[in-house]
Design a protein around this motif. Structure first.
Motif, short mmCIF file in Angstrom:
data_model
loop_
_atom_site.label_atom_id
_atom_site.label_comp_id
_atom_site.label_asym_id
_atom_site.label_seq_id
_atom_site.Cartn_x
_atom_site.Cartn_y
_atom_site.Cartn_z
N ALA A 83 0.85 -1.19 0.00
CA ALA A 83 0.00 0.00 0.00
C ALA A 83 0.89 1.24 0.00
CB ALA A 83 -0.89 -0.01 1.24
N GLY A 84 0.46 2.23 -0.77
CA GLY A 84 1.24 3.46 -0.88
C GLY A 84 2.18 3.44 -2.07
N PHE A 85 2.50 2.25 -2.57
CA PHE A 85 3.32 2.13 -3.77
C PHE A 85 2.54 1.47 -4.90
CE2 PHE A 85 6.12 -0.56 -6.42
CZ PHE A 85 6.80 0.45 -7.09
N ALA A 86 1.94 0.31 -4.64
CA ALA A 86 1.23 -0.43 -5.68
C ALA A 86 -0.26 -0.12 -5.71
CB ALA A 86 1.45 -1.93 -5.50
N TYR A 87 -0.81 0.29 -4.59
CA TYR A 87 -2.23 0.63 -4.52
C TYR A 87 -2.47 1.62 -3.39
CZ TYR A 87 -2.68 -2.46 -0.47
OH TYR A 87 -2.53 -3.04 0.76
N ARG A 88 -3.64 2.25 -3.45
CA ARG A 88 -4.04 3.20 -2.41
C ARG A 88 -5.49 2.92 -2.05
NH1 ARG A 88 -1.81 8.04 -3.88
NH2 ARG A 88 -3.00 7.95 -5.80
N ASP A 89 -5.77 2.75 -0.78
CA ASP A 89 -7.14 2.51 -0.34
C ASP A 89 -8.00 3.74 -0.60
OD1 ASP A 89 -6.87 -0.14 0.63
OD2 ASP A 89 -5.87 0.62 2.41
N LYS A 90 -9.25 3.50 -0.95
CA LYS A 90 -10.19 4.60 -1.17
C LYS A 90 -11.57 4.11 -0.77
CE LYS A 90 -11.16 3.47 -6.00
NZ LYS A 90 -11.25 3.97 -7.37
N ASP A 91 -12.55 4.97 -0.82
CA ASP A 91 -13.91 4.56 -0.48
C ASP A 91 -14.37 3.51 -1.47
OD1 ASP A 91 -13.94 6.35 1.59
OD2 ASP A 91 -14.88 7.95 0.42
N PHE A 102 -12.94 -1.67 -3.83
CA PHE A 102 -11.62 -1.87 -4.42
C PHE A 102 -10.74 -0.63 -4.27
CE2 PHE A 102 -14.42 -4.78 -6.74
CZ PHE A 102 -13.75 -5.97 -6.49
N PRO A 103 -9.43 -0.84 -4.18
CA PRO A 103 -8.52 0.30 -4.06
C PRO A 103 -8.22 0.92 -5.41
CG PRO A 103 -7.26 -1.70 -4.14
CD PRO A 103 -8.72 -2.11 -4.18
N GLU A 104 -7.46 1.98 -5.38
CA GLU A 104 -6.94 2.58 -6.61
C GLU A 104 -5.62 1.89 -6.93
OE1 GLU A 104 -5.09 6.82 -8.23
OE2 GLU A 104 -5.88 6.67 -6.19
N GLY A 105 -5.53 1.25 -8.09
CA GLY A 105 -4.30 0.59 -8.51
C GLY A 105 -3.30 1.63 -8.99
N LEU A 106 -2.15 1.68 -8.35
CA LEU A 106 -1.15 2.69 -8.70
C LEU A 106 -0.17 2.22 -9.77
CD1 LEU A 106 -0.38 4.04 -5.10
CD2 LEU A 106 -1.99 4.95 -6.81
N LEU A 107 -0.32 0.98 -10.23
CA LEU A 107 0.56 0.45 -11.29
C LEU A 107 -0.20 0.29 -12.60
CD1 LEU A 107 2.60 -2.16 -9.20
CD2 LEU A 107 3.17 0.23 -9.72
N ALA A 108 -1.29 1.02 -12.74
CA ALA A 108 -2.10 0.95 -13.96
C ALA A 108 -1.25 1.33 -15.16
CB ALA A 108 -3.30 1.88 -13.84
N GLY A 109 -1.52 0.67 -16.29
CA GLY A 109 -0.79 0.94 -17.53
C GLY A 109 0.33 -0.05 -17.78
N LYS A 110 0.79 -0.72 -16.75
CA LYS A 110 1.82 -1.75 -16.93
C LYS A 110 1.14 -3.06 -17.28
CE LYS A 110 4.84 0.45 -13.53
NZ LYS A 110 5.78 1.02 -14.50
#
Length: 195
Positions: free
Chosen positions: A105-113, A116-124
């Motif tokens: 968390a904080g690198f690969a994804y971020r929790d949100k309301d 499901f979380p926000e995926g921070l590695l989108a596009g790969k």
């Protein structure tokens, strides 16, 4: 395209290593691939064990300075390629330890309301090349496709990586395992892949 290959097998005489060589050979002949990095987890002596105590908290794993080199590799790559055996129906503990620490968390994804979380590695995108002693369809029929579900749904899609390709090769300890054809299939894929 920039490739990060994460290789996970302790033996460089293994079939997994032969697949790694075919990935490198095909990539070297592909004009769409500009750069390749290889992370050999065993050769690197990667420390797969999670350690949390009063000085080291799980919520700070995404800023652990010991892991910054590996985070930079993931940031740099357009495509992640994992080469590993399937042992007891799942990837080796060494690779799972890498996943536990790197996809934090904080690198690969971020929790949100929401669910499901926000995926921070989108596009790969991702390619998984795995070998096993059992028959090719063993994970599907006996394990409810646990390996692919683990890697694709529980990991990669969770962190935003939607495009996942599997080469799951069975009967690899059999003289009838058609090793040459399977190695050539991987070679040709990386020789021609466009993205």
């Amino acid at each position: 395209m920039k490739l990060l290959i994460v290789y996970t097998h302790p033996n460089h005489q293994s079939l997994s290593y032969a697949f790694l060589q075919k990935v490198l050979e095909g990539s070297g002949e592909n004009p769409n691939i500009q750069e390749v990095q290889v992370l050999d987890l065993y050769a690197e002596s990667f420390h797969p064990v999670l350690e949390f105590n009063e000085h080291k908290r799980r919520r700070d794993m995404h800023i652990d300075p010991r892991l910054e080199k590996y985070r930079q590799q993931i940031r740099w790559a357009d495509k992640l390629v994992f080469v590993y055996p399937i042992w007891w129906g799942r990837p080796p503990a060494m690779l799972l330890g890498y996943i536990d620490q790197m996809f934090a968390a904080g690198f690969a994804y971020r929790d949100k309301d929401g669910l499901f979380p926000e995926g921070l590695l989108a596009g790969k995108s991702v390619v998984c090349i795995s070998t096993m002693k059992g028959p090719t369809h063993y994970p599907l029929f006996w394990l409810n496709n646990a390996h692919k579900v683990l890697m694709k749904r529980a990991l990669f899609q969770f962190v935003g990586m939607k495009k996942v390709k599997f080469f799951e090769f069975g009967s690899m300890e059999s003289p009838k395992g058609r090793h040459a054809q399977k190695l050539d299939r991987v070679y040709r894929y990386f020789q021609t892949i466009a993205q």
